[in-house]
Design a protein around this motif. Structure first.
Motif, mmCIF file in Angstrom:
data_model
loop_
_atom_site.group_PDB
_atom_site.id
_atom_site.type_symbol
_atom_site.label_atom_id
_atom_site.label_comp_id
_atom_site.label_asym_id
_atom_site.label_seq_id
_atom_site.Cartn_x
_atom_site.Cartn_y
_atom_site.Cartn_z
ATOM 1 N N GLY A 1 -3.528 -16.781 -21.704
ATOM 2 C CA GLY A 1 -4.672 -17.678 -21.615
ATOM 3 C C GLY A 1 -5.571 -17.618 -22.835
ATOM 4 N N SER A 2 -6.666 -18.358 -22.750
ATOM 5 C CA SER A 2 -7.604 -18.463 -23.873
ATOM 6 C C SER A 2 -9.035 -18.275 -23.411
ATOM 7 N N LEU A 3 -9.850 -17.805 -24.321
ATOM 8 C CA LEU A 3 -11.296 -17.698 -24.127
ATOM 9 C C LEU A 3 -11.973 -17.969 -25.460
ATOM 10 N N ARG A 4 -13.212 -18.429 -25.389
ATOM 11 C CA ARG A 4 -14.009 -18.617 -26.596
ATOM 12 C C ARG A 4 -15.307 -17.835 -26.444
ATOM 13 N N LEU A 5 -15.501 -16.872 -27.299
ATOM 14 C CA LEU A 5 -16.711 -16.058 -27.285
ATOM 15 C C LEU A 5 -17.735 -16.641 -28.245
ATOM 16 N N SER A 6 -19.004 -16.449 -27.901
ATOM 17 C CA SER A 6 -20.101 -16.868 -28.756
ATOM 18 C C SER A 6 -21.017 -15.692 -29.025
#
Length: 115
Positions: free
Chosen positions: A16-21
């Protein structure tokens, strides 16, 4: 007191994927570079990737080709797009300056990758 704020973590399946900020005060964001670090349970915090003010990027071998670091200088925000996640990516992810003494660490954001 200056503060780094990480967000975007969560629980995701392998692949899967995630986007951190990372939101940073201007005083930190103006550092020579900004970086993402991670710390797994029982292990030391280690560098994942950094990006310079000019946009030069570096990745550790274990995330090359899967993670992409970026920054928006107009928003004092840095990002980490994480694709093809693996269980070994499970950790608390932190951001901080790079190339100068680190600022006070934020709370981090937990990333958990299930197999």
């Amino acid at each position: 007191q200056v503060q780094l704020v990480e967000s975007g973590g969560g629980l995701v399946q392998s692949g899967g994927s995630l986007r951190l900020s990372c939101a940073a005060p201007a005083s930190i964001f103006s550092s020579p570079a900004m970086a993402w670090f991670r710390q797994s349970t029982g292990k030391q915090r280690t560098l994942v990737a950094f990006i310079s003010r000019e946009g030069v990027m570096y990745y550790v071998d274990s995330v090359k080709g899967r993670f992409t670091i970026s920054r928006d200088n107009s928003k004092n925000t840095m990002y980490l797009q994480m694709n093809s996640l693996k269980p070994e990516d499970t950790a608390v992810y932190y951001c901080n300056s790079y190339g100068r003494p680190p600022s006070l660490w934020g709370q981090g954001t937990q990333v958990t990758v299930s197999s």
